[in-house]
Design an enzyme around this catalytic site. Sequence first.
Site, short mmCIF file in Angstrom:
data_model
loop_
_atom_site.label_atom_id
_atom_site.label_comp_id
_atom_site.label_asym_id
_atom_site.label_seq_id
_atom_site.Cartn_x
_atom_site.Cartn_y
_atom_site.Cartn_z
N LYS A 28 -23.69 -13.61 9.31
CA LYS A 28 -23.71 -14.16 10.67
C LYS A 28 -22.91 -13.25 11.59
O LYS A 28 -21.74 -12.95 11.33
CB LYS A 28 -23.05 -15.55 10.67
O1 G3P Z 1 -24.34 -23.56 12.24
C1 G3P Z 1 -23.64 -23.78 13.42
C2 G3P Z 1 -23.18 -25.18 13.46
O2 G3P Z 1 -22.37 -25.41 12.36
C3 G3P Z 1 -22.45 -25.62 14.68
O3 G3P Z 1 -22.53 -26.99 14.69
O4 G3P Z 1 -21.91 -29.27 15.32
O5 G3P Z 1 -20.18 -27.46 15.31
O6 G3P Z 1 -21.94 -27.51 17.06
P1 G3P Z 1 -21.57 -27.85 15.65
#
Ligand code: G3P
Length: 214
Positions: free
Chosen positions: A83
């Site tokens: 990533k």
């Molecule tokens: O893969 C990216 C993801 O984990 C972000 O999710 O819920 O932290 O916005 P969030």
Amino acid sequence: MKIFIDTANLEEIKEAESWGILDGVTTNPTLLSREDGNFRDNLRKICEAVNGPVSGEVVALEADGMVKEARELAKIHDNMVIKIPMTTEGLKAIKKLTAEGIKTNTTLVFSPLQALMAAKAGTTFVSPFVGRMDDIQSPGMEMVEKIVKIFDNYDFDTEVLVASIRNPLHIIQAGMMGADICTIPHKVIKKLVSHPKTDEGIERFLADWKKVEK
Ligand code: G3P
């Protein structure tokens, strides 16, 4: 549609894998920070538990540092995908890593043009963060629709990996739009399976079957 789980928790990953629906895993520094033990060992165990791409993220901000970290992460397992954050330094790193045959997942994407730039640099996956867009009152799935259309128009090989998913509606919309992959938190994956009418139906069939067994 491919389904990835968005977690670094091995138990959650093994559970989803046991259901036969799992195609890969995404992690990020926040998710890995919640788990005990060494993060490299944890990523290796995740790769061994799932037959598919596993994303681990670099934390360097300069291209050279990103490339160095990415090469080390890629050594963990053949399934590792790196990533890289969506910045100009990130684009330089993506270009170099792609030339070396290391797969990348461009993360923290919040616009169709960022996705286009990442695809131009040769990234394997692009991760639009839909939930975090919704959080700022800008519909995340509208961004995904535009990215899918642009990639289709020009036949980019880059896969659209819908990230920051918060609820099942995101996944229905992603499917309708033809997004390649959804990466989904464990608690949301569970919601995809269950339905109160299914539970009610099972209960009724079992109750009726007891009469047959008598
Ligand atoms: O893969 C990216 C993801 O984990 C972000 O999710 O819920 O932290 O916005 P969030």
